[in-house]
Each structure stands twice: as C-alpha cells, then as structure tokens.
Motif scaffolding. Structure first.
Motif, short mmCIF file in Angstrom:
data_model
loop_
_atom_site.label_atom_id
_atom_site.label_comp_id
_atom_site.label_asym_id
_atom_site.label_seq_id
_atom_site.Cartn_x
_atom_site.Cartn_y
_atom_site.Cartn_z
N GLY A 85 0.80 -0.79 0.15
CA GLY A 85 -0.12 -0.33 0.10
C GLY A 85 0.74 1.36 0.17
O GLY A 85 0.42 2.16 -0.70
N THR A 116 11.59 2.96 -4.55
CA THR A 116 10.15 2.79 -5.87
C THR A 116 8.87 1.36 -5.13
O THR A 116 9.89 0.03 -4.77
N HIS A 117 8.01 1.60 -5.60
CA HIS A 117 7.35 0.12 -4.82
C HIS A 117 8.13 -0.81 -5.19
O HIS A 117 7.75 -2.25 -4.59
N ASN A 118 8.52 -1.13 -6.30
CA ASN A 118 8.62 -2.49 -7.06
C ASN A 118 9.70 -3.09 -6.93
O ASN A 118 10.86 -4.21 -7.12
N ASN A 135 5.33 -8.32 -11.25
CA ASN A 135 4.87 -7.39 -11.35
C ASN A 135 4.30 -6.39 -9.58
O ASN A 135 4.47 -7.57 -8.75
N THR A 136 4.14 -5.78 -9.60
CA THR A 136 3.16 -5.03 -8.14
C THR A 136 3.00 -4.16 -8.74
O THR A 136 1.84 -3.53 -9.17
N TYR A 137 1.89 -4.17 -7.06
CA TYR A 137 0.01 -3.69 -6.92
C TYR A 137 0.53 -2.56 -6.38
O TYR A 137 1.10 -3.03 -4.40
N SER A 138 -0.26 -1.89 -5.67
CA SER A 138 -0.35 -1.08 -5.57
C SER A 138 -2.19 0.17 -4.81
O SER A 138 -1.87 1.62 -5.39
N GLN A 139 -2.72 -0.73 -3.83
CA GLN A 139 -4.04 -0.06 -4.32
C GLN A 139 -4.09 -0.33 -2.70
O GLN A 139 -5.45 -0.77 -2.72
N ALA A 140 -3.96 0.35 -1.89
CA ALA A 140 -4.09 0.28 -0.40
C ALA A 140 -4.79 -1.02 -0.08
O ALA A 140 -4.27 -2.43 0.13
N THR B 105 3.78 6.70 -9.95
CA THR B 105 5.29 5.77 -9.72
C THR B 105 4.91 6.31 -8.30
O THR B 105 5.73 5.87 -7.07
N ALA B 134 -0.26 5.68 -3.63
CA ALA B 134 -0.52 5.24 -5.39
C ALA B 134 -1.96 5.16 -5.38
O ALA B 134 -2.59 5.73 -6.45
N SER B 155 2.46 -0.58 -9.58
CA SER B 155 3.73 -0.23 -9.75
C SER B 155 5.10 0.07 -9.91
O SER B 155 5.80 -1.08 -8.75
N ALA B 157 7.81 0.89 -11.06
CA ALA B 157 8.78 2.34 -11.72
C ALA B 157 7.73 2.25 -13.40
O ALA B 157 6.83 2.84 -14.05
#
Lengths: 339, 396
Positions: A85, A116-118, A135-140, B105, B134, B155, B157
């Motif tokens: 998140g 970075t999130h990844n 892959n990387t997800y960022s949805q709270a 990002t 994000a 995300s 990058a």
C-alpha cells in the motif's frame, strides 16, 4: 480452467509467526499507536552487504519470499508478484527529508533507488536471477489481493504453474505518525495499533497432499452496507458454494465503525465459527494476508488458535473458510479456501 | 487479432487532448522546455516536459470544487481518463462489467513534498496525509467515473502503464471484464527531479535518444488512458475500433536495481513474449516506439536487445521522449496513444535531436516524420527494478 492451490504460506508479523513452528500459541498483546514486526534473523536469508542497504520492508519481503519458496520446494517461480500500500515508505521519507533539510544538495542516490514500490519484487528477482513475469500492485488494502488475483489469472490461463505472491508493508516514521494522529482524532477510528509485516505464498496449478485450494476470490472498490450481503451471496453462488457449507468466517475486524460490514455479513450464517486477527497483526494495508496465512494453517493443521476466536465455538473438521476484509468501508475482498 | 481499443485520452507536454498531441507529433513540435510549476534549485540545470496547465487551471477545467484534495497526479489522471471514456462514447460505466487499472510511481508526492512539515498542525495541509499512497488518485478517478468493482494501481517504475494495459487486456481475454479503462498518471515532483539528479542521468539540454553523445533524460509529466472492450461488446454496441492490442510481454532483467544489462536480456525477453502472444514474426513489425530515454545505459542496452530480436534487420524506430520527456509511470500509455495514432495516420513520428549514431551499434532512428504503411507497432517500456514490458498494437 485450471484450479489454484496454495503450497506454502509464510508471514512475518508482530507475532512469533516466522521462526516458530507453533501456530499462535504464545500471543503478544499489542498496544500503543504503532507496533513493529518481530524481525527474523535476516542473516539467514540476506547477505550482509545487501542487509546494510535494505530498509525493513525489503528485508522482511525478501526473507518471507525466500522461506515461502523453500517451504514449497520451488527454486524458480514462473512469476513474482507483490503488493504494497505505502511502498518503500522508509526510504521515501529518508530521501524526501534529505531534500528538505539539505536544501536539495549533497544527496546520495541509495534511498531514491530503493524507494520505488517494485523494490521488493525486484530484489527477489535479482536474488533468484529470475527473469520471469514480475509485477507490483499498490491499491491500499487491496494491494495484496490484486497480486493474488493476478497470480490466479496466470494459473487459470496456464501462463504459469508456480507463482510467488506476497504483500509487504513497513511502518516508516513520519507519515505513519500523521495517519495515526488523524485516526485517533476520530473517536470511531481504528482500535488496534498500526503495524507492518510481510506475507508470501507459493500458489500453483498443481494439487499436492498438503495444498489448500483457493476456490475463488473477488474484490470491490466500493460496496454499500445495503448491498454487502447480496454481493457475498452472488460470489458464493458463482462458485457453487452454499452458505451452510462454510465452516469458518475470518474477518478483518479492527474495531472501527466500519466493522458493521462484518456484522452484516456474519448475520447470514448460523452457528459459524467467527475468527479475527487484526488484534494480533495490527492494521496495515497488507494485514489481510496475515488472515490468509492463518486460514491456510487452520486448514493444513486442522487446528484453530484460541486467540483468533471472535464468536462461536471451535469445531473439528473445518474444510471451507471464507475471508472478508475491507478498510474504512472501501476495498472489500472475499477469499474462499477449501481443503 | 487481440483486444479492441475503442477510446483514448491524454494530457502531456505536447497537448491537452489526443487532437493536440497528434498535431504536435505531426509537426515534430517538442514540449520540452523550462520548468514552471515546481520550485527547485535545479530549475536552471534541467529541461522538462511539463504540462502547461496549473493545478488551479486543471481544477477549473474539471469543474471540481475549489477546495478539494486531488493531487496533481489525480488531476491529470482524471482529465485523461474522462476524455478516454468520452472518446469511446461511454456515458455510463454501469451497463457492463467495467474496471479501472491505473498506474503511478510517485502517487501523491507532489503534495506530500509541499506539506509534510505542516501535517502536524496545519489543518488545511492535513487533507493531503491520506493522498500520498499510490491508490489514492486511482480511487478518486474510479469514483468520478462511477467504476466500483475491479479498480487497481500498478507501480513497476517506468514500465507501470504498460503493465496496466497488459493486465486489462488479460482480464478482458479471460472474460472477467467487458470493459476496462487502463493507463497511468505521474506528476513531476521535486522528489523525482532530485532523485534522477543524484543518479546523474538527467540532461541539462534537450535529450537526444540513441545519439552517440546523449547525456541523459528529460523528465516529463503526463496522464493517458485507453478504453479496451471485449469483442462481444464491440459487436453489440457497433463500436468503432481504433486499433487492437495484439501482443504483450513482461520479463525481468534480474541484473541490477537501476541499471539495464549490457545485452538487454529483460528487454529481449519482453519483446520475444510480445511477438509470441501477437503470433507475429519480427519482420512483421513496421515501427517501434522505443523506450529510448537518452541515458547512456538504456539506449545501448535497448539497441542490443533490438539487434538480438530483429537480427540486424531493425524496423524503423524512434523515441518520442524527445517530444514529451520521460513521463515515468505514464510513459507506456502515452506511447500507446502514439502507437495508435501512428496506425491511424500511417505515419512515423520523429526522434528529435539525433545527430550521430552510437559507435557500438551504428543504429539510426527516424529523425523526421514520414508517411509509411503500418500494420503493427511495437512499444517498449522499461523500469527500475529490471521491470521490462513490451506491447504490440495492430491496425484496426
């Protein structure tokens, strides 16, 4: 369409869940505004040179991922998918504060590079020299669930056989204190500490003796309290599962006003064993995979820890578990497991 | 054939609509210039592809109330996503199972970096505590578009939007959605400007992708979205198809946290997978919109990967980052819009500022716009963390 099975489940949390072979036998009571995770001996998983550079979230993520692969006896997954998140908030704050306090001068790139999130997905790939799908997800509060949905899609569509999937969150220092401040200003806010952790799983299209089936999952950005019961019923109907077949209901209760969503859902069941876990894990955007880890352990061990009981009795022979999580009335997820 | 693309929307340094972007592309007009909206000590030392509208102007254009807590990332995203749905002639998202997949990002960093030291006491600043993550801009845009089900943010990058487009395509192909709005948004921030400054890969002049004397990238900001629809919806609604998303590939370079490998292994694998899903041979690709950031490392690594895939018969290629700057998470979808425009206009866009081929490869990008018969366009997006993604767009 191929089915999806969980082969291993690992979590680093505020409890002794990583190094211990037990299953929530000794509970640490959580109190205060924030609680750090119980960090493992990272040296078993990460080289000293890398350890020095890595922030807590990366260390927890890489270690949990490594153990999940080992437990599933997988050396090279066909995909690495992570969810977070807040991302690498520690290095983000570090770099931002360096910009502010040094007036944009004398900056070094290390914190920026790792902000970075990844970063966790990348470091796992780098460590394994794994060139597969990443892959990387960022949805709270759906960050992990989206990673798991992507894994499910890859397996169902036969684009992969073994997928490493996980969620991680680190506390950081500054933004978490402001988030807590805002939360505490609200009398009906979250009643458990904010915390952190990393949970990783190997999911596969192959059934084994120890695997737990992920029957299906569903996520919703928003649902009203009026339609939550119908949404659950539709989800179960779609999967040919009757309400009465569900043995255990695990909810993401955190004591805030939005727990009403869980109450409404629980009304649908008679005499069901209701469990909760955020008093053990604390609340954070990827706390829900702590629940998934616990559900996997319950089905695998056929054992329910006393500390997880919210309502109802512990029964033997538990085969189907429903998990439901939401965060402040948004980002709802249902996960249905079977053994 | 792939999944149908029925709408697109964009805001970038070269225009606030698809039409304006097309005009700039056809006129070879760059949007890179001096920084205006951000206060930084480095403003004289960098060139950027900035969207000319201020936050107040974006707010007015979007008819939002004067007091709101949209970050710039959210404002740019809302403008482009709304335009994409309009372009696809979709007034109501509740008719079909519709998803929204965005990417970013830095998320709400543009506000966090302004207000973080006021969060403790300043009530007017506190509304931005919850907008850092994000998913915030994604959720706001989804709510505004009335999309309530599958909503997420990727995300990874600088390959983020390419992965968002890929996920949307896979969800449509698997029958889990009928429609999906896919893309990304990233606003310029002091955080990113300083970050790239420490890496010493930011040019003080106009970037020159694939040039022997290239000395780094120009950062940019943008938002863009595509509307993807299932064949069933396209038929039922008699939709006009702009182009098809026919191929996609995602791989990891697994070489270094920020640098690309010398032989471009991740890029090679991503392109190989994309060709395979599109069921195309390399010689069927007519045009490549390269990642081409104009950093020493990327352009050589990408060139090597192109040589390996196309076996020295490299199709016409160019990097449009010489027009827009590197728009980070949004780059993949900005260049997806340009790929579709290339197919519609049957036109190759120029790679500006190129003079001398790099000695290692001798490769020459297309340096002035030219008409050409184009069936298939390949677009690359690579990011920190070794994340490499390739998309292939085919003529409708």
């Amino acid at each position: 369409m191929k089915k999806v099975y969980i082969h291993s489940a690992v979590t680093i949390s505020a409890q002794d869940t990583f190094d211990s072979d037990g299953f929530l036998n000794e509970i640490k009571g959580l109190s205060g505004k924030t609680v750090a995770a119980r960090y493992p001996n990272y040296k078993d998983y990460i080289t000293p040179a890398n350890l020095r550079r890595m922030a807590e979230g990366v260390k927890m993520g890489v270690s949990a991922a490594s153990k999940a692969l080992k437990d599933a006896e997988i050396t090279q997954p066909d995909a690495i998918i992570t969810g977070t998140g807040m991302g690498c908030i520690d290095d983000t704050e570090k770099f931002l504060n360096a910009i502010i306090s040094n007036d944009e001068q004398f900056l070094t790139p290390t914190a920026f590079i790792q902000s970075t999130h990844n970063t966790v997905g990348a470091q796992i790939a780098l460590g394994l020299k794994c060139k597969a799908y990443n892959n990387t997800y960022s949805q709270a509060a759906l960050s992990f669930e989206w990673a798991l949905m992507d894994a499910q899609l890859l397996l169902q569509q036969e684009e992969a056989e073994n997928v490493l999937v996980g969620g991680y969150e680190e506390l950081g220092k500054e933004i978490i204190s402001y988030r807590r401040m805002m939360e505490d200003a609200d009398g009906l806010g979250i009643q458990v500490p904010y915390s952190e952790g990393a949970s990783f799983f190997v999911v596969s299209s192959e059934k084994t003796e120890h695997s737990v089936e992920l029957i299906d999952m569903e996520v919703y950005s928003s649902i009203s309290t009026e339609s939550i019961q119908d949404s659950l019923k539709q989800f179960l109907t779609k999967n040919d599962v009757d309400l009465s077949e569900i043995d255990v209901f695990i909810s993401g209760r955190n004591g805030d006003v939005f727990d009403s969503y869980y109450d409404l859902t629980a009304e649908l069941f008679e005499n069901i064993t209701q469990l909760h876990y955020k008093h053990l894990s604390g609340e954070f955007y990827t706390a829900s995979p702590f629940g998934l880890w616990a559900a996997y352990e319950i089905l695998y061990r056929q054992e329910i820890p006393e500390a997880m009981i919210f309502k109802g009795e512990i029964k033997s022979d538990n085969h189907i578990i429903l998990l439901y999580n939401q965060f402040k009335g948004r980002d709802h997820s249902f996960i249905l497991l079977k053994r | 054939m792939g999944v149908a693309i029925t709408g697109m929307g964009i805001i970038s340094a070269i225009g606030h609509s698809v039409e304006e972007n097309k005009t700039s592309l056809l006129a070879s007009k760059t949007g890179i210039g001096d920084l205006r909206h951000i206060q930084t000590n480095h403003s004289q030392a960098i060139k950027v592809g900035e969207v000319s509208l201020s936050n107040a102007e974006l707010t007015r254009q979007l008819q939002l109330p004067e007091v709101h807590n949209y970050t710039r990332t959210g404002l740019l995203g809302l403008l482009a996503a709304t335009a994409a749905l309009e372009n696809a002639n979709i007034p109501d998202c509740s008719t079909y199972r519709t998803g929204f997949i965005s990417s970013t990002t830095v998320g709400g960093m543009d506000m966090t970096e302004k207000y973080i030291k006021q969060f403790d006491k300043d009530i007017t600043a506190q509304k931005y505590i919850a907008t850092h993550h994000a998913g915030d801009s994604t959720r706001k845009i989804a709510d505004a578009l009335r999309i309530h089900g599958l909503v997420t943010t990727i995300s990874t990058a600088c390959s983020s939007a390419a992965n968002a487009i890929m996920l949307g395509t896979r969800l449509i192909k698997a029958g889990k959605l009928d429609r999906v709005v896919v893309g990304g948004t990233d606003a310029l921030s002091k955080f990113t400007i300083n970050g790239f400054k420490t890496l010493m890969i930011q040019s003080d002049s106009l970037c020159a992708p694939f040039d022997a004397h290239r000395n780094g990238l120009n950062l940019g900001e943008a938002a863009a979205y595509l509307v993807l629809e299932s064949d069933a919806v396209v038929q039922k609604e008699k939709k006009e198809v702009l182009a098809y998303l026919s191929g996609y590939g995602n791989a990891n370079d697994a070489f270094h946290q920020t640098a690309s490998s010398e032989n471009g292994e991740g890029a090679f694998l991503a392109m190989q997978k994309a060709l395979k899903t599109a069921k195309l041979n390399p010689n069927q690709i007519d045009y490549i919109i390269a990642h081409g950031t104009a950093t020493t490392n990327n352009d050589l690594s990408e060139s090597r990967a192109l040589e390996r895939i196309f076996d020295k018969q490299i199709p016409d290629f160019s990097s449009t980052k010489s027009l827009t700057g590197h728009t980070l998470a949004a780059a993949g979808v900005v260049e997806a819009v340009f790929s579709i425009l290339a197919l519609q206009e049957q036109y190759i866009f120029p790679n500006l500022n190129f003079k001398t081929p790099m000695p290692e490869t001798g490769l020459k990008p297309i340096t002035s716009g030219v008409k050409k018969e184009i069936q298939h366009v390949l677009s690359n997006s690579f990011g920190f963390g070794g994340n490499c993604s390739t998309l292939i767009f085919s003529k409708a």
